[in-house]
Design a protein around this motif. Structure first.
Motif, PDB file in Angstrom:
ATOM      1  N   LEU A 167      79.104   4.783  46.455  1.00 53.37           N
ATOM      2  CA  LEU A 167      79.608   4.845  45.088  1.00 53.37           C
ATOM      3  C   LEU A 167      78.794   3.948  44.152  1.00 53.37           C
ATOM      4  O   LEU A 167      78.629   4.264  42.969  1.00 53.37           O
ATOM      5  CB  LEU A 167      81.084   4.459  45.059  1.00 53.37           C
ATOM      6  CG  LEU A 167      82.019   5.446  45.768  1.00 53.37           C
ATOM      7  CD1 LEU A 167      83.453   4.957  45.724  1.00 53.37           C
ATOM      8  CD2 LEU A 167      81.902   6.831  45.152  1.00 53.37           C
ATOM      9  N   GLU A 168      78.276   2.849  44.689  1.00 52.30           N
ATOM     10  CA  GLU A 168      77.407   1.999  43.879  1.00 52.30           C
ATOM     11  C   GLU A 168      76.142   2.755  43.497  1.00 52.30           C
ATOM     12  O   GLU A 168      75.665   2.661  42.370  1.00 52.30           O
ATOM     13  CB  GLU A 168      77.057   0.732  44.647  1.00 52.30           C
ATOM     14  CG  GLU A 168      76.177  -0.245  43.863  1.00 52.30           C
ATOM     15  CD  GLU A 168      75.835  -1.491  44.652  1.00 52.30           C
ATOM     16  OE1 GLU A 168      75.122  -2.356  44.104  1.00 52.30           O
ATOM     17  OE2 GLU A 168      76.271  -1.612  45.814  1.00 52.30           O
ATOM     18  N   LEU A 240      79.536  13.332  48.635  1.00 49.54           N
ATOM     19  CA  LEU A 240      78.466  13.809  49.504  1.00 49.54           C
ATOM     20  C   LEU A 240      77.551  14.778  48.775  1.00 49.54           C
ATOM     21  O   LEU A 240      76.320  14.735  48.933  1.00 49.54           O
ATOM     22  CB  LEU A 240      79.065  14.478  50.748  1.00 49.54           C
ATOM     23  CG  LEU A 240      79.701  13.531  51.765  1.00 49.54           C
ATOM     24  CD1 LEU A 240      80.414  14.322  52.865  1.00 49.54           C
ATOM     25  CD2 LEU A 240      78.661  12.601  52.378  1.00 49.54           C
ATOM     26  N   GLN A 241      78.120  15.651  47.964  1.00 49.19           N
ATOM     27  CA  GLN A 241      77.292  16.574  47.187  1.00 49.19           C
ATOM     28  C   GLN A 241      76.356  15.808  46.254  1.00 49.19           C
ATOM     29  O   GLN A 241      75.178  16.154  46.107  1.00 49.19           O
ATOM     30  CB  GLN A 241      78.184  17.526  46.381  1.00 49.19           C
ATOM     31  CG  GLN A 241      78.878  18.572  47.227  1.00 49.19           C
ATOM     32  CD  GLN A 241      80.087  19.193  46.543  1.00 49.19           C
ATOM     33  OE1 GLN A 241      80.554  18.702  45.509  1.00 49.19           O
ATOM     34  NE2 GLN A 241      80.616  20.258  47.111  1.00 49.19           N
ATOM     35  N   THR A 242      76.863  14.762  45.646  1.00 44.10           N
ATOM     36  CA  THR A 242      76.056  13.976  44.721  1.00 44.10           C
ATOM     37  C   THR A 242      74.947  13.230  45.462  1.00 44.10           C
ATOM     38  O   THR A 242      73.782  13.231  45.029  1.00 44.10           O
ATOM     39  CB  THR A 242      76.937  12.983  43.954  1.00 44.10           C
ATOM     40  OG1 THR A 242      77.978  13.709  43.278  1.00 44.10           O
ATOM     41  CG2 THR A 242      76.122  12.224  42.912  1.00 44.10           C
ATOM     42  N   LEU A 243      75.283  12.624  46.591  1.00 47.27           N
ATOM     43  CA  LEU A 243      74.285  11.879  47.361  1.00 47.27           C
ATOM     44  C   LEU A 243      73.180  12.787  47.891  1.00 47.27           C
ATOM     45  O   LEU A 243      72.013  12.384  47.973  1.00 47.27           O
ATOM     46  CB  LEU A 243      74.959  11.155  48.529  1.00 47.27           C
ATOM     47  CG  LEU A 243      75.929  10.027  48.178  1.00 47.27           C
ATOM     48  CD1 LEU A 243      76.632   9.538  49.440  1.00 47.27           C
ATOM     49  CD2 LEU A 243      75.200   8.879  47.490  1.00 47.27           C
ATOM     50  N   LEU A 244      73.549  14.016  48.273  1.00 48.88           N
ATOM     51  CA  LEU A 244      72.592  14.943  48.867  1.00 48.88           C
ATOM     52  C   LEU A 244      71.983  15.901  47.853  1.00 48.88           C
ATOM     53  O   LEU A 244      71.243  16.811  48.221  1.00 48.88           O
ATOM     54  CB  LEU A 244      73.279  15.741  49.987  1.00 48.88           C
ATOM     55  CG  LEU A 244      73.763  14.910  51.185  1.00 48.88           C
ATOM     56  CD1 LEU A 244      74.641  15.754  52.096  1.00 48.88           C
ATOM     57  CD2 LEU A 244      72.578  14.333  51.951  1.00 48.88           C
ATOM     58  N   ASP A 245      72.287  15.681  46.566  1.00 47.68           N
ATOM     59  CA  ASP A 245      71.751  16.511  45.482  1.00 47.68           C
ATOM     60  C   ASP A 245      72.113  17.986  45.673  1.00 47.68           C
ATOM     61  O   ASP A 245      71.275  18.878  45.559  1.00 47.68           O
ATOM     62  CB  ASP A 245      70.235  16.338  45.379  1.00 47.68           C
ATOM     63  CG  ASP A 245      69.676  16.856  44.057  1.00 47.68           C
ATOM     64  OD1 ASP A 245      70.447  16.918  43.075  1.00 47.68           O
ATOM     65  OD2 ASP A 245      68.483  17.212  44.002  1.00 47.68           O
ATOM     66  N   LEU A 246      73.388  18.228  45.952  1.00 49.63           N
ATOM     67  CA  LEU A 246      73.899  19.576  46.142  1.00 49.63           C
ATOM     68  C   LEU A 246      74.768  19.966  44.945  1.00 49.63           C
ATOM     69  O   LEU A 246      75.397  19.117  44.329  1.00 49.63           O
ATOM     70  CB  LEU A 246      74.743  19.651  47.423  1.00 49.63           C
ATOM     71  CG  LEU A 246      74.077  19.172  48.704  1.00 49.63           C
ATOM     72  CD1 LEU A 246      75.071  19.246  49.868  1.00 49.63           C
ATOM     73  CD2 LEU A 246      72.843  19.984  49.011  1.00 49.63           C
ATOM     74  N   PRO A 247      74.824  21.256  44.622  1.00 51.25           N
ATOM     75  CA  PRO A 247      75.647  21.691  43.488  1.00 51.25           C
ATOM     76  C   PRO A 247      77.135  21.573  43.799  1.00 51.25           C
ATOM     77  O   PRO A 247      77.559  21.606  44.961  1.00 51.25           O
ATOM     78  CB  PRO A 247      75.236  23.151  43.306  1.00 51.25           C
ATOM     79  CG  PRO A 247      74.789  23.580  44.669  1.00 51.25           C
ATOM     80  CD  PRO A 247      74.129  22.379  45.283  1.00 51.25           C
TER      81      PRO A 247
END
Length: 293
Positions: A167-168, A240-247
């Motif tokens: 989250l950081e 997880l989507q944000t960390l892995l650059d997923l839509p």
């Protein structure tokens, strides 16, 4: 980075073959099929069989039989998660390399004992939205040298997401678009309430949370239609989507089908399955009415 296919609206029904389908599954399958048809979208069937112990070919075959009986068709080939562990492992390796996941060595029994001791002394133990105790901080705070030594020794371990560090890195509030039967509109995500969620275990190369976001991305899923029991888990999926650059798909969490006592139907508790209804002579066209459609 995962290459994301661009296509028209895509819906998916994703049961686990660890028991017979019941009326709750029928509602979800009907809604996915109906909503896909309403927007000239695609309807996919995905078999979520990462649990190699409980999932069986017999239950998988019964899924196909039950859906055909309901008059629901799907695109081929069907994606089976057990055939794509390499994709989940690649995403896990990315998180590990970036220092966002750590090896967790405490057993379920050790965690259970720790929680019992704490609560027995009158200290509340933090729990996730499903009521499960959050994982202790021992392994997250373990010195790197000690962690490496334990890994080198071959000690069994899971991999968990370092939620605070994740989250950081994200650095901004997360949310998702919701169109379902509960709250609607833009929903604020609360990933921290889940603590350091499991990404893989020694007996399962991927967790539900990790595999589902990878699969939805790889299959180009634009609309996730599933039960309200997974509403809060969407917070984990969004981080997880944000960390892995997923839509981020649009989410639609629908009402649950319950029994006479108001209890959610469950495979494990022996609730009436679709195969049982079929064997009793219930016409397939009656199932829509039984689930309130």
């Amino acid at each position: 980075m995962i290459a994301i296919p661009r296509q028209k609206p895509v819906f998916r029904f994703a049961p686990s073959p660890n028991g017979p389908l019941h009326l709750g599954h029928a509602l979800s399958a009907f809604l996915n099929r109906d909503m896909a048809d309403a927007v000239d979208g695609r309807f996919l069937l995905r078999i979520e069989d990462i649990d190699l112990t409980r999932c069986t070919p017999e239950f998988e075959a019964s899924i196909y039989t039950d859906l055909r009986w309901l008059g629901i068709d799907w695109e081929e080939p069907v994606r089976r998660q057990s055939e794509h562990f390499d994709a989940y492992q690649a995403s896990l390796a990315d998180l590990i390399d970036r220092g966002l996941a750590y090896p967790a060595f405490l057993t379920r029994g050790e965690v259970k004992a720790r929680v019992a001791a704490s609560e027995g002394s009158g200290s509340a133990w933090p729990r996730d939205p499903d009521g499960s105790p959050l994982y202790p901080t021992d392994d997250r705070d373990r010195p790197l040298a000690e962690r490496q030594a334990m890994l080198s020794s071959g000690l069994k371990h899971a991999w968990r997401l370092d939620m605070a560090k994740a989250l950081e890195l994200v650095g901004e509030p997360l949310s998702w678009q919701e169109t379902g039967d509960g709250d609607r509109g833009v929903i604020a995500a609360d990933p921290s309430s889940w603590g350091d969620v499991v990404l893989s275990r020694s007996d399962a190369p991927s967790s539900y949370h990790l595999s589902v976001v990878v699969d939805d991305a790889l299959q180009g899923v634009t609309h996730v239609v599933r039960g309200l029991d997974l509403f809060h888990a969407t917070s984990v999926h969004r981080v997880l989507q944000t960390l892995l650059d997923l839509p981020a798909p649009t989410y639609h969490h629908h009402r649950l089908v319950t029994d006479a006592a108001g209890r959610k139907l469950s495979k494990s508790s022996g609730d009436t399955g679709l195969s049982d209804l079929r064997a009793r002579g219930v016409p397939a066209h009656d199932i829509r009415h039984l689930v309130g459609l």
